[in-house]
Design a protein around this motif. Sequence first.
Motif, PDB file in Angstrom:
ATOM      1  N   ILE A   1       0.833  -1.210   0.000  1.00 16.67           N
ATOM      2  CA  ILE A   1       0.000   0.000   0.000  1.00 16.67           C
ATOM      3  C   ILE A   1       0.866   1.257   0.000  1.00 16.67           C
ATOM      4  CG2 ILE A   1      -1.602   1.356   1.409  1.00 16.67           C
ATOM      5  CD1 ILE A   1      -2.771  -1.400   2.319  1.00 16.67           C
ATOM      6  N   ALA A   2       1.902   1.280   0.851  1.00 18.41           N
ATOM      7  CA  ALA A   2       2.777   2.454   0.923  1.00 18.41           C
ATOM      8  C   ALA A   2       3.527   2.668  -0.380  1.00 18.41           C
ATOM      9  CB  ALA A   2       3.760   2.300   2.079  1.00 18.41           C
ATOM     10  N   ALA A   3       3.999   1.590  -0.993  1.00 22.41           N
ATOM     11  CA  ALA A   3       4.727   1.708  -2.260  1.00 22.41           C
ATOM     12  C   ALA A   3       3.815   2.236  -3.363  1.00 22.41           C
ATOM     13  CB  ALA A   3       5.314   0.358  -2.656  1.00 22.41           C
ATOM     14  N   ALA A   4       2.594   1.723  -3.414  1.00 23.99           N
ATOM     15  CA  ALA A   4       1.656   2.163  -4.447  1.00 23.99           C
ATOM     16  C   ALA A   4       1.303   3.637  -4.280  1.00 23.99           C
ATOM     17  CB  ALA A   4       0.393   1.307  -4.401  1.00 23.99           C
TER      18      ALA A   4
ATOM     19  N   THR B   1      -3.198  12.876  -4.869  1.00 30.33           N
ATOM     20  CA  THR B   1      -4.384  13.705  -5.025  1.00 30.33           C
ATOM     21  C   THR B   1      -5.248  13.555  -3.771  1.00 30.33           C
ATOM     22  OG1 THR B   1      -5.722  11.942  -5.998  1.00 30.33           O
ATOM     23  CG2 THR B   1      -4.325  13.234  -7.508  1.00 30.33           C
ATOM     24  N   PRO B   2      -6.251  14.415  -3.585  1.00 26.24           N
ATOM     25  CA  PRO B   2      -7.149  14.222  -2.439  1.00 26.24           C
ATOM     26  C   PRO B   2      -7.782  12.834  -2.404  1.00 26.24           C
ATOM     27  CG  PRO B   2      -7.476  16.407  -3.365  1.00 26.24           C
ATOM     28  CD  PRO B   2      -6.527  15.690  -4.292  1.00 26.24           C
ATOM     29  N   VAL B   3      -8.119  12.306  -3.561  1.00 29.59           N
ATOM     30  CA  VAL B   3      -8.720  10.969  -3.602  1.00 29.59           C
ATOM     31  C   VAL B   3      -7.709   9.910  -3.172  1.00 29.59           C
ATOM     32  CG1 VAL B   3      -9.717   9.199  -5.100  1.00 29.59           C
ATOM     33  CG2 VAL B   3     -10.414  11.593  -5.338  1.00 29.59           C
ATOM     34  N   SER B   4      -6.474   9.998  -3.663  1.00 29.75           N
ATOM     35  CA  SER B   4      -5.467   8.994  -3.294  1.00 29.75           C
ATOM     36  C   SER B   4      -5.130   9.085  -1.808  1.00 29.75           C
ATOM     37  CB  SER B   4      -4.203   9.157  -4.141  1.00 29.75           C
ATOM     38  OG  SER B   4      -3.458  10.294  -3.761  1.00 29.75           O
ATOM     39  N   VAL B   5      -5.165  10.298  -1.244  1.00 30.10           N
ATOM     40  CA  VAL B   5      -4.920  10.461   0.199  1.00 30.10           C
ATOM     41  C   VAL B   5      -5.995   9.726   0.997  1.00 30.10           C
ATOM     42  CG1 VAL B   5      -4.933  12.136   2.097  1.00 30.10           C
ATOM     43  CG2 VAL B   5      -3.636  12.620   0.010  1.00 30.10           C
ATOM     44  N   LEU B   6      -7.245   9.900   0.607  1.00 32.08           N
ATOM     45  CA  LEU B   6      -8.334   9.239   1.318  1.00 32.08           C
ATOM     46  C   LEU B   6      -8.272   7.726   1.159  1.00 32.08           C
ATOM     47  CD1 LEU B   6     -11.318  11.654   0.552  1.00 32.08           C
ATOM     48  CD2 LEU B   6      -9.916  11.517   2.623  1.00 32.08           C
ATOM     49  N   LEU B   7      -7.983   7.250  -0.050  1.00 37.71           N
ATOM     50  CA  LEU B   7      -7.882   5.806  -0.272  1.00 37.71           C
ATOM     51  C   LEU B   7      -6.724   5.209   0.524  1.00 37.71           C
ATOM     52  CD1 LEU B   7      -8.557   5.582  -4.124  1.00 37.71           C
ATOM     53  CD2 LEU B   7     -10.104   4.953  -2.242  1.00 37.71           C
ATOM     54  N   PHE B   8      -5.590   5.912   0.551  1.00 37.73           N
ATOM     55  CA  PHE B   8      -4.454   5.448   1.341  1.00 37.73           C
ATOM     56  C   PHE B   8      -4.815   5.400   2.822  1.00 37.73           C
ATOM     57  CE2 PHE B   8      -0.908   6.617   4.108  1.00 37.73           C
ATOM     58  CZ  PHE B   8      -0.023   5.582   3.859  1.00 37.73           C
ATOM     59  N   SER B   9      -5.487   6.417   3.319  1.00 43.24           N
ATOM     60  CA  SER B   9      -5.853   6.468   4.731  1.00 43.24           C
ATOM     61  C   SER B   9      -6.764   5.307   5.103  1.00 43.24           C
ATOM     62  CB  SER B   9      -6.539   7.811   5.042  1.00 43.24           C
ATOM     63  OG  SER B   9      -5.677   8.892   4.792  1.00 43.24           O
ATOM     64  N   ILE B  10      -7.703   4.990   4.238  1.00 42.96           N
ATOM     65  CA  ILE B  10      -8.618   3.871   4.499  1.00 42.96           C
ATOM     66  C   ILE B  10      -7.851   2.550   4.514  1.00 42.96           C
ATOM     67  CG2 ILE B  10     -10.538   2.542   3.553  1.00 42.96           C
ATOM     68  CD1 ILE B  10     -11.644   5.239   2.479  1.00 42.96           C
TER      69      ILE B  10
ATOM     70  N   MET C   1      -4.466   1.953   4.771  1.00 40.80           N
ATOM     71  CA  MET C   1      -3.471   1.861   5.826  1.00 40.80           C
ATOM     72  C   MET C   1      -4.134   1.806   7.195  1.00 40.80           C
ATOM     73  SD  MET C   1      -0.273   1.547   6.541  1.00 40.80           S
ATOM     74  CE  MET C   1       0.690   2.059   5.119  1.00 40.80           C
ATOM     75  N   GLY C   2      -5.240   2.516   7.354  1.00 37.90           N
ATOM     76  CA  GLY C   2      -5.944   2.513   8.623  1.00 37.90           C
ATOM     77  C   GLY C   2      -6.451   1.133   9.016  1.00 37.90           C
ATOM     78  N   THR C   3      -6.875   0.364   8.046  1.00 41.36           N
ATOM     79  CA  THR C   3      -7.353  -0.990   8.329  1.00 41.36           C
ATOM     80  C   THR C   3      -6.269  -1.849   8.973  1.00 41.36           C
ATOM     81  OG1 THR C   3      -8.828  -0.827   6.432  1.00 41.36           O
ATOM     82  CG2 THR C   3      -8.422  -3.033   7.294  1.00 41.36           C
ATOM     83  N   LEU C   4      -5.002  -1.528   8.695  1.00 38.83           N
ATOM     84  CA  LEU C   4      -3.868  -2.309   9.187  1.00 38.83           C
ATOM     85  C   LEU C   4      -3.113  -1.595  10.310  1.00 38.83           C
ATOM     86  CD1 LEU C   4      -2.496  -3.111   5.623  1.00 38.83           C
ATOM     87  CD2 LEU C   4      -3.980  -4.579   6.991  1.00 38.83           C
ATOM     88  N   TRP C   5      -3.524  -0.423  10.667  1.00 34.28           N
ATOM     89  CA  TRP C   5      -2.755   0.516  11.486  1.00 34.28           C
ATOM     90  C   TRP C   5      -2.281  -0.081  12.811  1.00 34.28           C
ATOM     91  CZ3 TRP C   5      -0.556   4.895  10.157  1.00 34.28           C
ATOM     92  CH2 TRP C   5      -0.215   5.843  11.121  1.00 34.28           C
ATOM     93  N   LEU C   6      -3.211  -0.396  13.711  1.00 39.73           N
ATOM     94  CA  LEU C   6      -2.865  -0.985  15.010  1.00 39.73           C
ATOM     95  C   LEU C   6      -3.260  -2.454  15.096  1.00 39.73           C
ATOM     96  CD1 LEU C   6      -3.821   1.894  17.496  1.00 39.73           C
ATOM     97  CD2 LEU C   6      -1.541   1.225  16.713  1.00 39.73           C
TER      98      LEU C   6
ATOM     99  N   GLY D   1       9.211  -2.364   6.241  1.00 45.79           N
ATOM    100  CA  GLY D   1       7.982  -3.136   6.305  1.00 45.79           C
ATOM    101  C   GLY D   1       8.149  -4.517   5.704  1.00 45.79           C
ATOM    102  N   ALA D   2       8.869  -4.587   4.603  1.00 42.23           N
ATOM    103  CA  ALA D   2       9.127  -5.883   3.969  1.00 42.23           C
ATOM    104  C   ALA D   2       9.981  -6.775   4.872  1.00 42.23           C
ATOM    105  CB  ALA D   2       9.814  -5.664   2.625  1.00 42.23           C
ATOM    106  N   VAL D   3      10.958  -6.178   5.544  1.00 40.38           N
ATOM    107  CA  VAL D   3      11.807  -6.950   6.468  1.00 40.38           C
ATOM    108  C   VAL D   3      10.971  -7.524   7.603  1.00 40.38           C
ATOM    109  CG1 VAL D   3      13.688  -6.783   8.142  1.00 40.38           C
ATOM    110  CG2 VAL D   3      13.913  -5.692   5.901  1.00 40.38           C
ATOM    111  N   SER D   4      10.040  -6.738   8.151  1.00 40.29           N
ATOM    112  CA  SER D   4       9.197  -7.214   9.250  1.00 40.29           C
ATOM    113  C   SER D   4       8.304  -8.365   8.813  1.00 40.29           C
ATOM    114  CB  SER D   4       8.342  -6.069   9.791  1.00 40.29           C
ATOM    115  OG  SER D   4       9.124  -5.156  10.510  1.00 40.29           O
ATOM    116  N   ALA D   5       7.800  -8.299   7.591  1.00 40.84           N
ATOM    117  CA  ALA D   5       6.962  -9.384   7.088  1.00 40.84           C
ATOM    118  C   ALA D   5       7.734 -10.698   7.074  1.00 40.84           C
ATOM    119  CB  ALA D   5       6.461  -9.048   5.686  1.00 40.84           C
ATOM    120  N   ILE D   6       8.973 -10.635   6.644  1.00 41.68           N
ATOM    121  CA  ILE D   6       9.813 -11.839   6.572  1.00 41.68           C
ATOM    122  C   ILE D   6      10.213 -12.314   7.958  1.00 41.68           C
ATOM    123  CG2 ILE D   6      12.030 -12.727   5.754  1.00 41.68           C
ATOM    124  CD1 ILE D   6      11.774 -10.723   3.401  1.00 41.68           C
ATOM    125  N   ALA D   7      10.477 -11.361   8.881  1.00 37.76           N
ATOM    126  CA  ALA D   7      10.989 -11.708  10.204  1.00 37.76           C
ATOM    127  C   ALA D   7      10.010 -12.548  11.009  1.00 37.76           C
ATOM    128  CB  ALA D   7      11.337 -10.431  10.979  1.00 37.76           C
TER     129      ALA D   7
END
Length: 413
Positions: A304-307, A314-323, A325-330, A392-398
Motif C-alpha cells: 500500500i505504501a509503495a503504491a 491527489t485528495p482521492v489517493s490520500v483518502l484511499l491510502f488512509s482507508i 493503511m488505517g485498516t492495518l494501522w494498530l 515493512g518488507a523486512v518485518s513481514a519476513i521476520a
Amino acid sequence: MNKSASLFTPVLMAGSVIVLVSFAVRASFGVFQIPIAEDFGWLRTEFSLAIAIQNLAWGIGQPIFSAIAERIGDRKAIVLGALTYAAGLVLSSFSVMPEAHQFFEIFVGFGIAGTGFGVILAVVGRASSDENRSMSLAMATAAGSAGQIFGPPTAEILLSVMSWQMVFVVFAAAILATLSLLPMMNAPEPAGKAELEVSMGRILSRALRDPSYALIFLGFFSCGYQLAFITAHFPAFVTEMCGPIASGGMLHSMGITTTSALGAVSIALIGVTNVAGTLAAGWLGHRFTKKYLLAGIYTARTVIAAAFIMLPITPVSVLLFSIAMGTLWLATVPLTSGLIAYIYGLRYMGTLYGIVFFSHQLGGFLGVWLGGRMYDIYGDYTLVWWVGVGVGAVSAIAHLPVRERELSSVQAA
C-alpha cells in the motif's frame, strides 16, 4: 483463577477510555507541527526531533511502567503516567526554545507509556477469559484508534479558537480526568501460584535467549517507523504535496476546503478504519496462527505504501491510502501482545511486551526524526517514505520463523 465469561468487563471499558484519551492527545501532535514551527521560525527538524524524542521516551518508559505495575500495582502506575503526561504537556506549552520543547517531550513520552498499551493491555489481558482475551486486547487497542479519530480534528478545532499553548493545557486536563476511572481498573491476580513463584529475572532471561522473541522484537520496529512517521508528518505531507481540493466537489461539500484540513481528516480516517481492522485482527487472532497474520499485515502495508508514493498524490489517493493503511494501522498490537502472552504466559506479559515495544519506538524515533531531517535536506519526504517500505518488507519476513508454541511460566524458567 476465576474470570468472568463476559467480554465487556469494567476493566476493559475503563482501560479503553484511558487509552482513547491518551492516544487522542498523542495522535494530534502532527497537527501542531506547522503552527509551532511558524510561531518560532523553527526548522522542520526541530519539531520532528521533539516528537522523535517523545517516541523514544515512550519506548524506554514502557517496560519501566510495566515493571512498576507488576511490582506496586496497576493503578499506581497509571496515576504516575497520567501525572507525568500532564506535566509534560503543560511544561511544553511554556517552551520557546526547541531544546526545551524537546526535553519536555521526554515527560510526554513517559506519560504515554504509563497510560498506553503496555500497562492497560496487561491489565485487560488478566481480566479476560482465555476465550475472550484476543478480542478484549483488540477492543482496547481499537480504543486507541478511536482516540485517533477525535484527537487531530479536535486539535484543529481548538487551534481555530485558541493558541497551541492553551490546547496543550486543555489536553493535560483531559489526561488527568481519566484518573476518575481508576476504581474500575481492578484486575484479578496476574497469574496462578506456579507462575507467581517464577521471578521476573528468570522469565526475562528465558525470553531474551529465545530466537522467536528476538524476531518479534525485530518485526515490531517497522510498525513504529511507519505509524510514527505518518502520525507526525502526514498532515504536513498532505498540506504541501497534495493537489488542490476542487471547489464544489464532494470534499468541499463536507467542509474539507484546504489541504491542511484534509491532512487532519486523513489521520482521523485512519483511526476510523483501524477500529474495524483491529477488531478483525482480534477475532482472527483467536482462530488463526498469529505470526502468519502479522506477516500478512506487514506485507499489505508495504504494498500500500509503495503504491501510494508511486502514484500521483491527489485528495482521492490520500483518502484511499488512509482507508487502506488505517485498516492495518494498530492491527499488529493485539496480535503481538497476544503472541507474547500465548508463548510466555500472563505473569510478566506487560514487561515482555514493553521490551518488544521499545523496538517499536526505536522505529518511531527514526521515522519521525528522519522525516524531518530528510525534508530539510531534500525538501520532500520521498526518500524516508521508501525506507518505510523497505523496513515493512523486512518485518513481514521476520515473523515467518517465529515458533508459535505455548510455554507455561514454569517451563519457560
